[in-house]
Write a protein that holds these residues in place. Structure first.
Motif, PDB file in Angstrom:
ATOM      1  N   GLN A 102       0.823  -1.203   0.000  1.00 25.77           N
ATOM      2  CA  GLN A 102       0.000   0.000   0.000  1.00 25.77           C
ATOM      3  C   GLN A 102       0.861   1.260   0.000  1.00 25.77           C
ATOM      4  O   GLN A 102       0.554   2.242  -0.690  1.00 25.77           O
ATOM      5  CB  GLN A 102      -0.921   0.013   1.238  1.00 25.77           C
ATOM      6  N   ASN A 147       3.939   1.503  -1.188  1.00 19.57           N
ATOM      7  CA  ASN A 147       4.545   1.621  -2.515  1.00 19.57           C
ATOM      8  C   ASN A 147       3.559   2.172  -3.526  1.00 19.57           C
ATOM      9  O   ASN A 147       3.922   2.975  -4.395  1.00 19.57           O
ATOM     10  CB  ASN A 147       5.065   0.255  -2.980  1.00 19.57           C
ATOM     11  N   MET A 148       2.303   1.741  -3.418  1.00 22.20           N
ATOM     12  CA  MET A 148       1.274   2.267  -4.324  1.00 22.20           C
ATOM     13  C   MET A 148       1.063   3.760  -4.100  1.00 22.20           C
ATOM     14  O   MET A 148       0.887   4.531  -5.048  1.00 22.20           O
ATOM     15  CB  MET A 148      -0.037   1.505  -4.114  1.00 22.20           C
ATOM     16  N   GLU A 149       1.101   4.181  -2.818  1.00 24.70           N
ATOM     17  CA  GLU A 149       0.942   5.595  -2.503  1.00 24.70           C
ATOM     18  C   GLU A 149       2.123   6.408  -3.035  1.00 24.70           C
ATOM     19  O   GLU A 149       1.939   7.510  -3.566  1.00 24.70           O
ATOM     20  CB  GLU A 149       0.822   5.777  -0.985  1.00 24.70           C
ATOM     21  N   GLU A 164       3.931   5.617  -5.635  1.00 26.88           N
ATOM     22  CA  GLU A 164       3.759   5.686  -7.088  1.00 26.88           C
ATOM     23  C   GLU A 164       2.726   6.735  -7.460  1.00 26.88           C
ATOM     24  O   GLU A 164       2.865   7.432  -8.462  1.00 26.88           O
ATOM     25  CB  GLU A 164       3.345   4.309  -7.623  1.00 26.88           C
ATOM     26  N   ARG A 165       1.668   6.834  -6.627  1.00 31.93           N
ATOM     27  CA  ARG A 165       0.646   7.838  -6.909  1.00 31.93           C
ATOM     28  C   ARG A 165       1.221   9.249  -6.765  1.00 31.93           C
ATOM     29  O   ARG A 165       0.959  10.134  -7.582  1.00 31.93           O
ATOM     30  CB  ARG A 165      -0.536   7.666  -5.948  1.00 31.93           C
ATOM     31  N   ILE A 166       2.026   9.450  -5.705  1.00 30.93           N
ATOM     32  CA  ILE A 166       2.653  10.757  -5.496  1.00 30.93           C
ATOM     33  C   ILE A 166       3.600  11.079  -6.647  1.00 30.93           C
ATOM     34  O   ILE A 166       3.649  12.215  -7.139  1.00 30.93           O
ATOM     35  CB  ILE A 166       3.409  10.781  -4.151  1.00 30.93           C
ATOM     36  N   LYS A 167       4.366  10.058  -7.088  1.00 37.36           N
ATOM     37  CA  LYS A 167       5.276  10.262  -8.212  1.00 37.36           C
ATOM     38  C   LYS A 167       4.506  10.638  -9.464  1.00 37.36           C
ATOM     39  O   LYS A 167       4.908  11.531 -10.214  1.00 37.36           O
ATOM     40  CB  LYS A 167       6.078   8.983  -8.450  1.00 37.36           C
ATOM     41  N   SER A 168       3.378   9.952  -9.675  1.00 36.87           N
ATOM     42  CA  SER A 168       2.544  10.262 -10.837  1.00 36.87           C
ATOM     43  C   SER A 168       1.989  11.681 -10.753  1.00 36.87           C
ATOM     44  O   SER A 168       1.957  12.409 -11.747  1.00 36.87           O
ATOM     45  CB  SER A 168       1.395   9.255 -10.937  1.00 36.87           C
ATOM     46  N   ASP A 169       1.556  12.080  -9.536  1.00 39.36           N
ATOM     47  CA  ASP A 169       1.051  13.448  -9.356  1.00 39.36           C
ATOM     48  C   ASP A 169       2.138  14.478  -9.626  1.00 39.36           C
ATOM     49  O   ASP A 169       1.879  15.545 -10.194  1.00 39.36           O
ATOM     50  CB  ASP A 169       0.517  13.625  -7.929  1.00 39.36           C
ATOM     51  N   ASN A 170       3.375  14.149  -9.217  1.00 44.01           N
ATOM     52  CA  ASN A 170       4.478  15.075  -9.439  1.00 44.01           C
ATOM     53  C   ASN A 170       4.770  15.238 -10.925  1.00 44.01           C
ATOM     54  O   ASN A 170       4.999  16.341 -11.419  1.00 44.01           O
ATOM     55  CB  ASN A 170       5.732  14.569  -8.714  1.00 44.01           C
ATOM     56  N   SER A 213       2.614  14.752 -13.266  1.00 48.67           N
ATOM     57  CA  SER A 213       1.482  15.493 -13.833  1.00 48.67           C
ATOM     58  C   SER A 213       1.635  16.987 -13.600  1.00 48.67           C
ATOM     59  O   SER A 213       1.316  17.802 -14.463  1.00 48.67           O
ATOM     60  CB  SER A 213       0.172  15.003 -13.206  1.00 48.67           C
TER      61      SER A 213
END
Length: 334
Positions: free
Chosen positions: A138, A140-142, A144-150, A152
């Motif tokens: 969980q 690691n998924m978070e 990855e989400r933060i990395k994706s938001d960055n 974006s």
């Protein structure tokens, strides 16, 4: 059982418990005076204990589902599980004594309690490791989400550089230059083309050299000088050493664009923009002459720049505004 965050099927619980019960009777089978009744009772009680401890430990994990997760073993839960297991095993050993009254209760009691502690520890550690693995996934998924938001946010920042409003103003300026027969119209087209080429080439990079960033900025300034016709001045005194340092793409260009966007730019009140170095920072500076009636800026551009520096260096940019001079200081990236 998925509500605990992990998935343990009922079939796994029961089959593993029955297997443990059968394994616990193996030593009796090897004895010369093997007694079928004793083996069956022993296997049944061990399997029953295993089932109860499976569900008790799962229940313990489910209880802390909504609490703060810890990456270490909860000793209070471990002690609770061991205490409950001792009580259950004592009760099962007593039942065994009632069924097989000829057996000496003392040695049997000691043996089954030790066996129960070992079984309980295995279940507890297995479930703890399974839950910890789930929680790590969980996290690691978070991340990855933060990395994706960055990513974006960086993409949105780059899109701001080629917004339709800027293109509309540039084309209007070009139209006026062509209609008036301005000799610099061809240069304007080349600089506009270069600016968009820089945009496409740099959007996939995290960092570029300051010298490359200055090329982007100079192309942008040429377009703006053609539009404002002497309404602002620009001076850069960066050394060759600083030119070889790194900067996130379009950082300096966006800061200069903010200077022009949020301040009065006119022949009567020319805006003076400077870029220079101060210690280990690059400084972008302009005098404050805010446009009348302009709404307060949300600072989205500055926030994106600050986020990128924090992501790359774990540092923040400095923003200084004393109502007379506005400065943004960028940490040097070697």
């Amino acid at each position: 059982m998925k509500k605990t965050g992990i998935s343990i099927s009922h079939a796994t619980v029961w089959i593993s418990s029955i297997v443990l019960g059968l394994l616990s009777s193996v030593p009796q089978i090897a004895q010369h005076d093997f007694n079928v009744a004793e083996a069956i009772v022993n296997a049944a009680l061990t399997a029953s204990f295993a089932v109860l401890m499976w569900y008790f430990n799962i229940y313990m994990i489910a209880r802390r589902k909504d609490k703060a997760r810890k990456q270490s073993i909860s000793y209070s839960e471990l002690l609770s599980s061991l205490l409950f297991g001792l009580i259950v095993m004592f009760g099962l050993a007593y039942i065994q004594q009632l069924i097989l009254s000829h057996i000496n209760f003392g040695p049997v009691m000691l043996m089954v309690e030790v066996r129960g502690i070992l079984i309980n520890l295995v279940f507890f550690m297995f479930l703890h490791l399974l839950q910890q693995n789930y929680e790590n996934q969980q996290v690691n998924m978070e991340l990855e989400r933060i990395k994706s938001d960055n990513l974006s946010a960086q993409y949105e920042l780059l899109k701001q550089q080629i917004n339709p409003h800027f293109l509309f103003n540039s084309l209007n300026t070009l139209k006026a230059m062509v209609e008036s027969g301005d000799e610099e119209a061809v240069d304007f087209i080349l600089k506009l083309s270069n600016f968009y080429r820089f945009t496409l080439e740099s959007r996939k990079l995290d960092l570029i050299h300051v010298s490359e960033e200055m090329e982007i900025l100079n192309a942008y300034l040429f377009l703006q000088k053609a539009r404002f016709d002497g309404g602002f001045t620009f001076n850069s005194s960066l050394s060759d050493e600083t030119m070889r340092t790194l900067v996130p793409p379009f950082t300096l260009q966006l800061l200069v664009e903010n200077c022009i966007k949020h301040n009065v730019v006119s022949l009567e009140r020319p805006l003076h923009i400077r870029i220079y170095e101060e210690g280990d920072k690059i400084v972008v500076e302009n005098q404050v002459q805010q446009k009348v009636g302009e709404e307060h800026s949300l600072g989205v551009g500055l926030e994106n720049i600050d986020l990128r520096y924090h992501h790359l260096l774990n540092k923040h940019i400095d923003i200084i505004n004393d109502k007379k001079i506005f400065q943004v200081k960028l940490p040097l990236i070697q």
